[in-house]
Write a protein that holds these residues in place. Structure first.
Motif, PDB file in Angstrom:
ATOM      1  N   ILE A 109       8.898   1.400   1.586  1.00  0.00           N
ATOM      2  CA  ILE A 109       9.598   1.095   0.349  1.00  0.00           C
ATOM      3  C   ILE A 109      10.377  -0.209   0.565  1.00  0.00           C
ATOM      4  N   ARG A 161       9.335   6.596   4.432  1.00  0.00           N
ATOM      5  CA  ARG A 161       8.921   5.289   3.907  1.00  0.00           C
ATOM      6  C   ARG A 161      10.115   4.342   3.801  1.00  0.00           C
ATOM      7  N   ARG A 175      -2.404   4.498  -4.872  1.00  0.00           N
ATOM      8  CA  ARG A 175      -3.198   4.971  -3.732  1.00  0.00           C
ATOM      9  C   ARG A 175      -4.637   5.290  -4.112  1.00  0.00           C
ATOM     10  N   VAL A 194       4.404  -0.194  -7.011  1.00  0.00           N
ATOM     11  CA  VAL A 194       4.077   0.452  -5.732  1.00  0.00           C
ATOM     12  C   VAL A 194       5.112   1.487  -5.296  1.00  0.00           C
ATOM     13  N   VAL A 195       6.286   1.463  -5.911  1.00  0.00           N
ATOM     14  CA  VAL A 195       7.276   2.484  -5.543  1.00  0.00           C
ATOM     15  C   VAL A 195       7.204   3.668  -6.505  1.00  0.00           C
ATOM     16  N   ALA A 219       3.283   5.318  -6.951  1.00  0.00           N
ATOM     17  CA  ALA A 219       2.595   5.258  -5.661  1.00  0.00           C
ATOM     18  C   ALA A 219       1.251   5.990  -5.679  1.00  0.00           C
ATOM     19  N   ARG A 220       1.232   7.175  -6.294  1.00  0.00           N
ATOM     20  CA  ARG A 220       0.015   7.977  -6.263  1.00  0.00           C
ATOM     21  C   ARG A 220      -1.125   7.282  -7.000  1.00  0.00           C
ATOM     22  N   THR A 266      -1.556   7.259   2.923  1.00  0.00           N
ATOM     23  CA  THR A 266      -2.058   6.359   1.867  1.00  0.00           C
ATOM     24  C   THR A 266      -3.112   7.008   0.986  1.00  0.00           C
ATOM     25  N   ILE A 273       0.823  -1.209   0.000  1.00  0.00           N
ATOM     26  CA  ILE A 273       0.000   0.000   0.000  1.00  0.00           C
ATOM     27  C   ILE A 273       0.861   1.266   0.000  1.00  0.00           C
ATOM     28  N   THR A 274       2.114   1.150  -0.326  1.00  0.00           N
ATOM     29  CA  THR A 274       3.034   2.284  -0.545  1.00  0.00           C
ATOM     30  C   THR A 274       3.476   3.003   0.732  1.00  0.00           C
TER      31      THR A 274
END
Ligand SMILES: Nc1ncnc2c1ncn2[C@@H]1O[C@H](COP(=O)(O)OP(=O)(O)OP(=O)(O)O)[C@@H](O)[C@H]1O
Ligand SMILES: [Mg+2]
Lengths: 321, 256
Positions: free
Chosen positions: A65, B248, A86, A78-79, A82-83, B90, A61-62
């Protein structure tokens, strides 16, 4: 295209031990796991405390990392994307945190509706719908600090669904709920897959995974030790059988001796009301009841029974290897 | 458009939360009045009524700054405790759009501190204030609030990454009183401090409020104050991505 795809996903944490002489320490929380979840599937990640379930979810879910490997959700990295990821996913975790206690349930949802960019015209209708779905209708104007655990949990679920995500990540969504509350949340989860959502669920409860999941991956110490339908997993140990012996206090040496017996697959102790139960899984066609009892000579023994293995036994066998 | 709505809605919800918190509420009411009282006693010892007026505006902005600097400092820490920080991250929004209304909400509460201090001075110490340019005065306050929000935002961004950084808010609370000329004119300070003062928006906000109340020309000050405030926001927005990525990588978002 798989809805969720993890390839050799890996994550280590750097922490420090000691107060005065600080030493850096690396914890390998997830050690290269790979799996794929198909669209519309309800996939369970099952594992004991500290197995790496939450860490895996957080990479997907980001929020974290990965330190190695890669993962895609709906084909998006997912890296690096990411946006985009999401926008399309929902995240719900169990427990009482994650709620603005000083705001009403309605305001909590309204805030996140805004954050997820739910169009202003649709917000009211969407929130009403979800309040109905999770059974909070009529209580939404009260401040969340007065909600019971179950109500907070259901508010979480509603929050996770606000933007109608295609993929949902549920981290122990029934933790701390009473049986009735847990059943309600489970029913909601089941209805999600009926609506075509892809769900990744983590849980400690075997029966929950058995009842809900299409497929399960058992994760232990950061690695996947088994994967398949609940039926597959049961079949893995189905040839054997299970001997349960009620004991009243058992010495560690006795336990070790039982574990060392030929034909024993796994040994576990379960706490029941008055007594402990020694659960011994055996290979097929071996009769070990007498041998087990002879190793327990020192202790008081109650009821003895033999039964077919359940999913829980399969799980215990897998994570105790 | 939807970003503006987000700013509006979350500002309002933040404001609601602050006003509903008994702890923050009492802190916001009591502390600034202590500061103000001290200032009034000290300056009443002098004989010029102008000094007292000077001090009462200073005390008012002091209260405002105290509440913003400390609460912006702990805003992210609170989100961690509540377990909501990860939920915010998120969402698909740029994190600065989430953070900015939070500090703006906190800064708005500062207006209340300002009003309370001025009333306290009026009724307990008989400090009569006449505002020379009411409109410009309002504008000066607005500009000050915005710049405080900008500075608070810059603090808050750093707290996302460095968990111990909330101390920074407390650390900045008192020096700013002195460096930005809240209580004593800048000209009393050694020359090498001046560049620092000029880089801090509260200096210009303070000056704008005094100028507009005492009948000077506050517009340049308002301009400098808002300009610097916007500058902080731009810097904050630029570092937000880096800060979040670092969090992160280290896995510090979930830690309390
Ligand atoms: N932020 C962190 N910093 C350092 N170590 C961490 C962090 N988060 C998790 N860990 C460690 O990583 C390992 C895996 O933790 P994780 O939370 O993923 O397990 P889990 O399977 O979700 O367990 P549980 O069932 O208890 O929720 C544990 O050893 C844990 O202590
Ligand atoms: Mg977990």
């Amino acid at each position: 295209m798989a809805a969720i795809e993890a390839a050799e996903l890996r994550r280590t944490y750097k922490t420090h031990t000691g107060t005065f002489r600080r030493r850096a320490k690396e914890i390998e929380a997830v050690r290269g796991i790979s799996f794929a979840v198909e669209p519309g599937e309800l996939f369970g990640l099952l594992g004991p405390n500290g197995a790496g379930k939450t860490t895996t979810i957080k990479m997907l879910i980001t929020l974290l990392i990965p330190t190695g490997g890669s993962a895609r959700v709906l084909g998006l990295d997912v890296v690096h994307q990411a946006r985009e990821v999401r926008k399309r996913i929902g995240y719900v975790f169990g427990g009482e945190r994650g709620v603005y206690e000083r705001l009403s349930g309605y305001d909590n949802l309204r805030y996140f509706a805004e954050l997820y960019g739910v169009p202003a015209r649709e917000q009211k209708r969407r929130i009403e719908e979800l309040l109905e779905l999770v059974g909070l209708k009529g209580r939404e104007q009260e401040r969340a600090e007065g909600y019971s655990r179950g109500m907070k949990q259901r508010l979480h679920v509603a929050r996770g669904l606000l933007h109608d995500p295609e993929v949902l990540f549920l981290d122990e969504p029934t933790i701390g709920l009473d049986p009735v509350g847990a059943r309600e949340v489970r029913a909601t989860i089941a209805s999600l897959t009926e609506a075509g959502k892809t769900v990744l669920l983590t849980t400690h409860y075997m029966f929950e995974a058995d009842a809900l999941c299409d497929r399960i991956a058992v994760i232990s110490k950061g690695s996947i030790v088994a994967e398949g339908t609940p039926l597959d997993l049961k079949r893995g140990v189905a040839q054997g059988s299970v001997v349960e012996v009620e004991v009243f206090g058992i010495a560690d040496e006795a336990l070790e001796r039982v574990r060392a017996l030929g034909g024993v697959v796994a040994v576990a102790i379960e706490e029941r009301e008055q007594a402990q139960v020694l659960v011994v899984q055996t290979e097929p066609d071996v009769e070990l009841t007498q041998a087990i009892l002879s190793h327990l000579n020192g202790s008081d023994v109650g009821r003895i029974s033999r039964r077919e293995p359940t999913l829980e036994d399969a799980y215990v066998a897998l994570v105790s290897e | 458009m939807s970003s503006l709505r987000l700013l509006g809605v979350s500002w309002w919800l933040q404001f609601k939360m602050i006003m509903r918190s008994p702890f923050d509420g009492i802190g916001n009411v009591i502390y600034p009045l202590f500061f103000a009282t001290t200032a009034f006693f000290v300056f009443r010892a002098g004989d010029s009524p102008r000094t007292l007026i000077y001090a009462s505006f200073g005390a008012a902005v002091m209260g405002m700054w105290s509440s913003v600097s400390t609460s912006a400092g702990s805003a992210m820490q609170r989100e961690r405790w509540w377990g909501t920080l990860e939920l915010l991250v998120t969402t698909p929004r740029h994190f600065s759009l989430i953070l900015l209304p939070t500090t703006l909400g906190l800064a708005t509460v500062g207006i209340y501190n300002l009003a309370a201090t001025l009333l306290w001075g009026r009724f307990l110490f008989g400090v009569h204030l006449t505002i020379a340019h009411p409109l410009l005065f309002a504008l000066a306050i607005l500009g000050t609030v915005l710049s405080f929000a900008g500075l608070g935002f810059l603090f808050a961004v750093s707290f996302v990454r460095f968990r111990a950084a909330w101390v920074l808010g407390n650390f900045f609370e008192y020096p700013v009183w002195l460096i930005c000329g809240f209580l004593v004119p800048l000209s009393f300070l050694p020359g090498w401090v001046h560049p620092i003062s000029w880089a801090l928006a509260p200096t210009w906000g303070m000056s704008a409020i005094r100028e507009s109340a005492l009948g000077g020309s506050p517009l340049p000050d308002i301009g400098a104050c808002v300009g610097l405030g916007l500058g902080y926001v731009v810097v904050g927005v630029l570092v937000t991505d880096r800060v979040l990525r670092a969090a992160r990588v280290s896995g510090s978002l979930s830690l309390t």
